[in-house]
Scaffold this active site. Structure first.
Site, PDB file in Angstrom:
ATOM      1  N   ARG A 261      15.208   1.391  -5.692  1.00 33.56           N
ATOM      2  CA  ARG A 261      14.290   2.439  -5.238  1.00 33.56           C
ATOM      3  C   ARG A 261      14.926   3.242  -4.115  1.00 33.56           C
ATOM      4  O   ARG A 261      15.518   2.678  -3.202  1.00 33.56           O
ATOM      5  CB  ARG A 261      12.980   1.798  -4.760  1.00 33.56           C
ATOM      6  CG  ARG A 261      12.346   1.049  -5.912  1.00 33.56           C
ATOM      7  CD  ARG A 261      10.977   0.543  -5.621  1.00 33.56           C
ATOM      8  NE  ARG A 261      10.487  -0.155  -6.816  1.00 33.56           N
ATOM      9  CZ  ARG A 261       9.317  -0.752  -6.907  1.00 33.56           C
ATOM     10  NH1 ARG A 261       8.481  -0.729  -5.882  1.00 33.56           N
ATOM     11  NH2 ARG A 261       8.956  -1.349  -8.026  1.00 33.56           N
ATOM     12  N   ARG A 276      11.295  -3.302   2.994  1.00 33.37           N
ATOM     13  CA  ARG A 276      11.419  -2.104   2.152  1.00 33.37           C
ATOM     14  C   ARG A 276      12.899  -1.821   1.963  1.00 33.37           C
ATOM     15  O   ARG A 276      13.557  -1.341   2.883  1.00 33.37           O
ATOM     16  CB  ARG A 276      10.710  -0.933   2.833  1.00 33.37           C
ATOM     17  CG  ARG A 276      10.526   0.300   1.971  1.00 33.37           C
ATOM     18  CD  ARG A 276       9.708   1.340   2.699  1.00 33.37           C
ATOM     19  NE  ARG A 276       8.330   0.916   2.884  1.00 33.37           N
ATOM     20  CZ  ARG A 276       7.366   1.082   1.980  1.00 33.37           C
ATOM     21  NH1 ARG A 276       7.627   1.691   0.850  1.00 33.37           N
ATOM     22  NH2 ARG A 276       6.149   0.664   2.207  1.00 33.37           N
ATOM     23  N   GLU A 348       1.816  -5.842   0.755  1.00 33.51           N
ATOM     24  CA  GLU A 348       1.695  -5.939  -0.701  1.00 33.51           C
ATOM     25  C   GLU A 348       2.768  -6.855  -1.286  1.00 33.51           C
ATOM     26  O   GLU A 348       3.957  -6.637  -1.100  1.00 33.51           O
ATOM     27  CB  GLU A 348       1.818  -4.540  -1.316  1.00 33.51           C
ATOM     28  CG  GLU A 348       1.776  -4.558  -2.833  1.00 33.51           C
ATOM     29  CD  GLU A 348       2.097  -3.196  -3.441  1.00 33.51           C
ATOM     30  OE1 GLU A 348       1.598  -2.183  -2.920  1.00 33.51           O
ATOM     31  OE2 GLU A 348       2.837  -3.163  -4.444  1.00 33.51           O
ATOM     32  N   SER A 351       1.283  -6.327  -7.590  1.00 28.46           N
ATOM     33  CA  SER A 351       0.539  -5.153  -7.999  1.00 28.46           C
ATOM     34  C   SER A 351       0.401  -5.225  -9.507  1.00 28.46           C
ATOM     35  O   SER A 351       1.390  -5.358 -10.210  1.00 28.46           O
ATOM     36  CB  SER A 351       1.322  -3.903  -7.597  1.00 28.46           C
ATOM     37  OG  SER A 351       0.604  -2.761  -7.953  1.00 28.46           O
ATOM     38  N   ARG A 387      10.745  -9.592  -1.693  1.00 29.95           N
ATOM     39  CA  ARG A 387       9.888  -9.372  -0.529  1.00 29.95           C
ATOM     40  C   ARG A 387       9.047 -10.600  -0.162  1.00 29.95           C
ATOM     41  O   ARG A 387       8.676 -10.779   1.003  1.00 29.95           O
ATOM     42  CB  ARG A 387       8.975  -8.173  -0.798  1.00 29.95           C
ATOM     43  CG  ARG A 387       8.096  -7.831   0.379  1.00 29.95           C
ATOM     44  CD  ARG A 387       7.082  -6.766   0.020  1.00 29.95           C
ATOM     45  NE  ARG A 387       7.539  -5.434   0.338  1.00 29.95           N
ATOM     46  CZ  ARG A 387       6.796  -4.337   0.181  1.00 29.95           C
ATOM     47  NH1 ARG A 387       5.566  -4.445  -0.308  1.00 29.95           N
ATOM     48  NH2 ARG A 387       7.276  -3.149   0.488  1.00 29.95           N
TER      49      ARG A 387
END
Length: 425
Positions: A261, A276, A348, A351, A387
């Site tokens: 990403r 991140r 988070e 998801s 994460r």
RNA sequence: GGAGACGUCGCAUAGUCUGGUCUAGUGCGCAUCCCUGCUAAGGAUGUGAAGGGGCAACCCUUCCGUGGGUUCAAAUCCCACCGUCUCCGCCA
């Protein structure tokens, strides 16, 4: 992609959905106008084409004296048909372009509004009271350093900001977590899959990632390929253009892949540690199901995610994401967020999205029904990512810098119960 | 990277040289029905996708790896690309 026929029949549903997302409801009317125009031009073209074919066929059978006359007529018709075809094609492209901008219809019950308008569905577990235990919790990067498990400095040296090395116990912890996730998926009947991480433009577009958030995605210009941000992309493309058989129940795949990403819009956000990052690993669930089974499957995916969170023993909450924060493909999305003690906030970790028929329609994944074929529904959900290490380290840390291994993970670490700081060894 | 062969309606295959009832044939498979005491076998019919029109029966258009081009007309001729296989070269 939205179904044009149902859009024609009931445009109000789409207008309401647009409003809930905070987007323009008039896009719906522009699509309908473009559709009407396209159909008119298409019908005109098809009629001319049919006539031209008939005349063309008669050329071969014509007597020599008729021939010249017929040939002249056919030539004139060919010109007209060509023009009509171009017009119809342009109208089709205009419609497609507009239709591609229209995000999925949100489901009933999804909260309206933006990022902060989520609804908390439940809270599980209790965050530790570090004050009562008598010490200040360290953040995941300090703990990771102490364990010799995370090296962000060398990550930056070699690849730049937001890159890292997982070393020693850090690497083992990630493998343990992802293996546990794979085992959870396997037990639930998923087929494990290791996917490509470079995909063609039409696959990336089909999953809906090339819309508003296209700048999040790495593109290899020289080869016209995209690096996936999740194996969802490769798994959605897996059955692209196929008619699949769901008579024995859903097709469930658990993808294991690296994820990439660009984090283009997140300057200054989560810059410390591995919260991140540009590259990480993930085990992702992906289901192809019948439309009527989609909402039930969504609950099942959420259930398996919670099973994984229980396995690593983290306090978390489940939120129902608001319409404006859904992304173009999702009709509903549930996130599981773990408590992050050093930041006093939720992070988070999973998801799960119900994309209904949106992706399947674009990618041409269908099943056979009573009358013809129709698109299936697709859903995805997270079972584990790099994460998660952040939350595990912070929530299970001890005052001396060691970390308790949650029981569920111990079998994947050779029975190890405590991660000890390297310096203390 | 170089040379060659190939890509047709689920599978197999005909058709491509020589453009025009190819409106894509045939076999297998599949579905329904018929016949047969059972089994084996046989017979008949049907058998893809997308889009458009019609209340409907039905009709029309597009699709022969993909995209262009030539032509009144393309599975068929031309160009580019993609994929598969074979051989050669190079590299991990």
């Amino acid at each position: 992609m939205i179904d044009l026929k149902s859009l024609r029949e009931d445009p109000d549903v789409a207008r309401a959905s647009q409003r809930a997302r905070g987007e323009d409801p008039e896009l719906v009317d522009r699509v309908l106008a473009a559709d009407e125009r396209r159909r008119a031009l298409l019908t005109a073209f098809e009629q001319q084409r049919a006539e031209q074919k008939e005349v063309s066929r008669s050329v071969g059978k014509a007597s020599p004296e008729e021939r010249e006359h017929i040939l002249a007529k056919a030539k004139a018709l060919a010109e007209e048909v060509k023009a009509a075809e171009t017009e119809a094609g342009t109208a089709q492209r205009e419609l497609d372009e507009m239709l591609a901008q229209l995000p999925n219809l949100v489901l009933d019950g999804v909260p309206s509004g933006g990022e902060d308008d989520y609804v908390v569905l439940k809270e599980v577990g209790t965050p530790r009271d570090f004050a009562a235990e008598g010490f200040e919790p360290a953040d995941h990067l300090d703990i990771g350093h102490g364990l010799g498990g995370i090296d962000t400095e060398r990550g930056a040296k070699v690849s730049g900001a937001r890159f890292y090395y997982l070393t020693g116990i850090g690497a083992r912890l990630e493998l343990a977590l992802l293996n546990a996730a794979m085992d959870t998926a396997l037990a639930a009947g998923f087929t494990p899959v290791i996917t490509p991480t470079l995909v063609k433009p039409e696959i990336m577009a089909g999953t809906g990632f090339l819309g508003a958030h296209a700048d999040e995605i790495y593109r290899l210009e020289a080869d016209d390929l995209y690096l996936v941000g999740t194996s969802e992309v490769a798994l959605a493309g897996y059955h692209a253009g196929e008619i699949i058989d769901l008579s024995d129940g859903p097709k469930r795949y658990a993808g294991w892949s690296a994820c990439y990403r660009r984090e283009a819009g997140s300057y200054g956000k989560d810059t410390r540690g591995i919260i991140r990052v540009h590259q990480f690993h993930k085990v992702e669930m992906f289901s192809y199901v019948r439309v009527e089974d989609a909402e039930a499957e969504h609950q099942r995916l959420l259930g398996w995610e919670e099973q994984m969170l229980a396995l690593v023993d983290l306090p978390y909450r489940v939120i129902d994401t608001a319409a404006g924060d859904l992304g173009s493909s999702a009709a509903r999305k549930f996130d599981c967020e773990a408590w992050l003690p050093t930041q006093q906030r939720y992070l988070e970790l999973t998801s799960t999205s119900n994309c209904t028929t949106f992706q399947a329609r674009r990618l041409g994944v269908r099943e056979r029904g009573e009358r013809g074929t129709h698109p299936v529904a697709t859903l995805n959900g997270t079972l584990g990512t790099t994460r998660w290490i952040v939350a595990i380290l912070e929530n299970h840390q001890n005052a001396d810098g060691s970390v308790r291994v949650p029981e569920g993970l111990r079998p994947y670490l050779g029975g190890l119960e405590v991660l000890e700081p390297v310096a203390a060894r």
